[in-house]
Design an enzyme around this catalytic site. Structure first.
Site, mmCIF file in Angstrom:
data_model
loop_
_atom_site.group_PDB
_atom_site.id
_atom_site.type_symbol
_atom_site.label_atom_id
_atom_site.label_comp_id
_atom_site.label_asym_id
_atom_site.label_seq_id
_atom_site.Cartn_x
_atom_site.Cartn_y
_atom_site.Cartn_z
ATOM 1 N N TYR A 286 76.389 -23.743 16.453
ATOM 2 C CA TYR A 286 75.187 -24.512 16.775
ATOM 3 C C TYR A 286 75.020 -25.697 15.828
ATOM 4 O O TYR A 286 74.495 -26.732 16.206
ATOM 5 C CB TYR A 286 73.945 -23.620 16.662
ATOM 6 C CG TYR A 286 73.653 -22.805 17.894
ATOM 7 C CD1 TYR A 286 74.523 -21.814 18.305
ATOM 8 C CD2 TYR A 286 72.501 -23.035 18.643
ATOM 9 C CE1 TYR A 286 74.253 -21.060 19.432
ATOM 10 C CE2 TYR A 286 72.222 -22.290 19.770
ATOM 11 C CZ TYR A 286 73.106 -21.304 20.157
ATOM 12 O OH TYR A 286 72.829 -20.568 21.279
ATOM 13 N N LYS B 9 84.543 -11.049 15.882
ATOM 14 C CA LYS B 9 85.784 -11.210 16.652
ATOM 15 C C LYS B 9 86.888 -11.419 15.623
ATOM 16 O O LYS B 9 87.612 -12.429 15.619
ATOM 17 C CB LYS B 9 85.621 -12.412 17.606
ATOM 18 C CG LYS B 9 86.731 -12.588 18.614
ATOM 19 C CD LYS B 9 86.714 -11.552 19.731
ATOM 20 C CE LYS B 9 87.953 -11.706 20.596
ATOM 21 N NZ LYS B 9 88.102 -10.591 21.565
ATOM 22 N N ASP C 137 83.398 -8.474 22.329
ATOM 23 C CA ASP C 137 83.628 -8.137 23.747
ATOM 24 C C ASP C 137 83.348 -6.651 23.981
ATOM 25 O O ASP C 137 82.715 -6.263 24.968
ATOM 26 C CB ASP C 137 85.055 -8.537 24.183
ATOM 27 C CG ASP C 137 86.143 -8.148 23.190
ATOM 28 O OD1 ASP C 137 85.828 -7.655 22.097
ATOM 29 O OD2 ASP C 137 87.338 -8.347 23.524
ATOM 30 N N ASP D 184 73.266 -15.071 20.396
ATOM 31 C CA ASP D 184 72.586 -15.706 21.530
ATOM 32 C C ASP D 184 72.928 -14.963 22.819
ATOM 33 O O ASP D 184 72.054 -14.618 23.613
ATOM 34 C CB ASP D 184 73.022 -17.172 21.625
ATOM 35 C CG ASP D 184 72.387 -17.872 22.818
ATOM 36 O OD1 ASP D 184 71.162 -17.729 23.002
ATOM 37 O OD2 ASP D 184 73.121 -18.538 23.573
ATOM 38 N N ASP E 208 70.443 -11.954 25.083
ATOM 39 C CA ASP E 208 70.035 -12.093 26.492
ATOM 40 C C ASP E 208 70.433 -10.835 27.259
ATOM 41 O O ASP E 208 69.677 -10.321 28.075
ATOM 42 C CB ASP E 208 70.698 -13.319 27.153
ATOM 43 C CG ASP E 208 69.734 -14.499 27.243
ATOM 44 O OD1 ASP E 208 68.882 -14.639 26.346
ATOM 45 O OD2 ASP E 208 69.833 -15.279 28.216
HETATM 46 C C1 IPM Z 1 67.498 -18.758 22.392
HETATM 47 C C2 IPM Z 1 67.736 -19.920 23.309
HETATM 48 C C3 IPM Z 1 68.129 -21.130 22.474
HETATM 49 C C4 IPM Z 1 69.421 -20.785 21.768
HETATM 50 C C5 IPM Z 1 68.275 -22.434 23.246
HETATM 51 C C6 IPM Z 1 67.052 -22.742 24.058
HETATM 52 C C7 IPM Z 1 68.618 -23.581 22.348
HETATM 53 O O1 IPM Z 1 68.682 -19.626 24.275
HETATM 54 O O2 IPM Z 1 66.567 -18.814 21.576
HETATM 55 O O3 IPM Z 1 68.240 -17.784 22.492
HETATM 56 O O4 IPM Z 1 70.515 -20.950 22.326
HETATM 57 O O5 IPM Z 1 69.358 -20.348 20.620
HETATM 58 MN MN MN Z 2 69.496 -17.650 24.107
#
Ligand code: IPM
Ligand code: MN
Length: 353
Positions: free
Chosen positions: A142, A187, A219, A243, A247
């Protein structure tokens, strides 16, 4: 306690859920005799429209000078569909993380019994799953060196020893407070940066003999999370892997609208829902305020105000049990509740407790 809170409602459904979070915060403070003051600041698309910067200096200063930030969400589709846009709301989020030194992102994956049937996984796999993912938030790809021309592009996944040590320390300490099982996700079979992570984790592990530390390739971890989420207690990983895995973790519980998060580090900590700004729902009073409200619980717990956090969690569970729920988790045929009504119900519960 005297709490100075910076409130950043942001975009989309942000302002609606922010209000519910603030109301709950005020109700809890009133109940427990804390004083609280709020300073509002702009960020995201809202701030781009107003001043051309998704995280203006004034917002930074308000955050820096507060005890905690209550953040909601940023993002607007008008930027997603414009690849030429020079500034994007998400850059505000990254600027906030960097400027406040928020290197540790704590994302709990909790399941709620009454929502287990909403999970894409079978009930017996998810029921009782309870782990936290600690994502490094200010390093890696990032923020590493980047390059792009028409024929070539790269992002660098750079990490230094102090960056790795400080996040692993947070992870070991969380593991000590929980079930003492830490999984370091990397990894290391392919990436040099991962090999350094693993080396440092192996060096640190003997300092935490009570913690059972294991290592898992990312993975494999992604697979294990859906095959056997109850395996995990605390997982720690670098920015990009975190990240993606968080999710994945967030949907295990059945609704993304329920999961809060905390980002802590060198300066003011930030508390926010995991979900985004859901622009399509803006102003419709349908967004679930629970993730924001639970982020207020995390805020209190950060300051070691455990009873305060507990009361919020109890109120949230009671609202779910009473079927006071926003549409996406509504029981069929049940009464209709919106963002405001759910928030108000929880405020009333807290006031009467
Ligand atoms: C998160 C989001 C952010 C990230 C984006 C919106 C930049 O997906 O907070 O997980 O990738 O960190
Ligand atoms: Mn995210």
């Amino acid at each position: 306690m005297n709490l100075k809170i910076a409130v950043l409602p942001g975009d989309g459904i942000g302002p609606e859920i922010s209000k519910q979070g603030v109301d709950v915060m005020s109700a809890v403070c009133k109940k427990f005799g804390h004083t609280v003051s709020y300073k509002y600041a702009i960020c995201g698309a809202d701030a781009i429209d107003k001043v051309g910067d998704p995280f203006p200096q004034e917002t930074y200063e308000i955050c820096r000078d507060a005890d905690a930030v209550l953040f909601s969400a940023v993002g607007d589709p008008k930027f997603d569909n414009d690849p030429t846009a020079k500034v994007r709301p998400e850059q505000g989020l990254l600027a906030m993380r960097k400027q406040l030194g928020l290197f540790a992102n704590i994302r709990p994956v909790e399941t709620f019994k009454c929502l287990v049937h909403k999970s894409p996984l079978r009930a017996e796999l998810v029921e009782g799953a309870d782990f936290i993912c600690i994502r490094e938030l200010t390093g890696g790809m990032y923020f590493g060196e980047k390059y792009q021309d028409d024929d070539k592009a790269y992002d660098t996944n750079a990490y230094t020893r102090p960056e790795i040590e400080r996040i692993l320390k947070v992870a070991f300490e969380y593991a000590m407070k929980r079930r003492r099982h830490l999984t370091v996700v990397d990894k290391a079979n392919v990436l040099a940066s991962s090999r350094l992570w693993r080396k440092i984790a192996q060096e640190m592990a003997p300092k935490y003999p009570e913690v059972e530390t294991d290592f898992m390739y990312v993975d494999n971890a992604a697979m294990r999370m859906i095959q056997d989420p109850k395996f995990f207690d605390v997982m720690v990983t670098e920015n990009t892997f975190g990240d993606i895995l968080t999710d994945e973790g967030s949907v295990i519980s059945g609704s993304m609208g329920l999961l809060p998060s905390a980002s802590t580090g060198e300066s003011t900590p930030v508390f926010e829902p995991i979900h985004g700004s859901w622009p399509q729902a803006k102003g419709l009073n349908i967004a679930n305020p629970l993730a924001q409200i639970l982020s207020v619980a995390m805020l209190f717990e950060y300051f070691d105000l455990k009873e305060e956090g507990k009361l919020i969690r109890e109120a949230v569970n009671a609202s779910l049990d009473a079927n006071v729920r926003t549409p996406e988790i509504q029981v069929e045929g049940g009464a209709k509740y919106g963002t405001k009504e759910v928030g108000q119900w929880i405020v009333d519960y807290i006031s009467k407790a």
